[in-house]
Design a protein around this motif. Sequence first.
Motif, PDB file in Angstrom:
ATOM      1  N   GLU A  76      30.248 -40.698   8.891  1.00  0.00           N
ATOM      2  CA  GLU A  76      31.282 -41.176   9.794  1.00  0.00           C
ATOM      3  C   GLU A  76      32.604 -40.921   9.852  1.00  0.00           C
ATOM      4  O   GLU A  76      33.079 -40.331  10.687  1.00  0.00           O
ATOM      5  CB  GLU A  76      30.967 -42.720   9.434  1.00  0.00           C
ATOM      6  N   GLU A 122      32.386 -43.899  19.347  1.00  0.00           N
ATOM      7  CA  GLU A 122      31.574 -45.010  18.829  1.00  0.00           C
ATOM      8  C   GLU A 122      31.020 -44.549  17.523  1.00  0.00           C
ATOM      9  O   GLU A 122      30.427 -43.575  17.203  1.00  0.00           O
ATOM     10  CB  GLU A 122      30.525 -45.383  20.026  1.00  0.00           C
ATOM     11  N   LYS A 126      28.337 -44.362  14.667  1.00  0.00           N
ATOM     12  CA  LYS A 126      26.930 -43.738  14.804  1.00  0.00           C
ATOM     13  C   LYS A 126      26.008 -44.147  13.711  1.00  0.00           C
ATOM     14  O   LYS A 126      24.909 -44.125  13.543  1.00  0.00           O
ATOM     15  CB  LYS A 126      27.009 -42.363  14.742  1.00  0.00           C
ATOM     16  N   TYR A 127      26.790 -44.423  12.357  1.00  0.00           N
ATOM     17  CA  TYR A 127      25.938 -44.418  11.230  1.00  0.00           C
ATOM     18  C   TYR A 127      26.222 -45.780  10.484  1.00  0.00           C
ATOM     19  O   TYR A 127      25.696 -46.255   9.530  1.00  0.00           O
ATOM     20  CB  TYR A 127      26.502 -43.483  10.060  1.00  0.00           C
TER      21      TYR A 127
END
Length: 136
Positions: A101, A117, A119-120
């Motif tokens: 990230e 945005e 993601k992880y």
Amino acid sequence: MEKLLVLSNRLNISLDSLMAAEIAGESSGGRAEVTGTILITSPHENAVVSCYKVISSQKMKTGKEAPHFALFGVSSGSASFWGEPTTFLGWYEDEEQIAKEVGAIQEAILNGQPSYELKYSVKVERHWFGMKILRD
């Protein structure tokens, strides 16, 4: 390079700042302007924050099914007694996920992307005695 050193000394600006602007100018090739800030959206925490850097926590001693790392966004603004303004962005299951990230956010900032945005990050369920990662 000598010109940059002279500029740095005269304007009292770090070489990093000057080099970042020069690199962005050379390599933009029609890409977005690199501003050094990004709007980060955290879907699990319902947060949208304008940041110039992110900070990850140390590994936390939590339960087996709980997240072990947290990510915070640092906003520009007046620093207080406690430091720069920070906002909690998300929880991460392991060090690999938070590293991915942070790397993706860094790449987005360097590419001049206006927003990113997460993601992880993982969704968690909070309890009186801690929290648990919600699996799909």
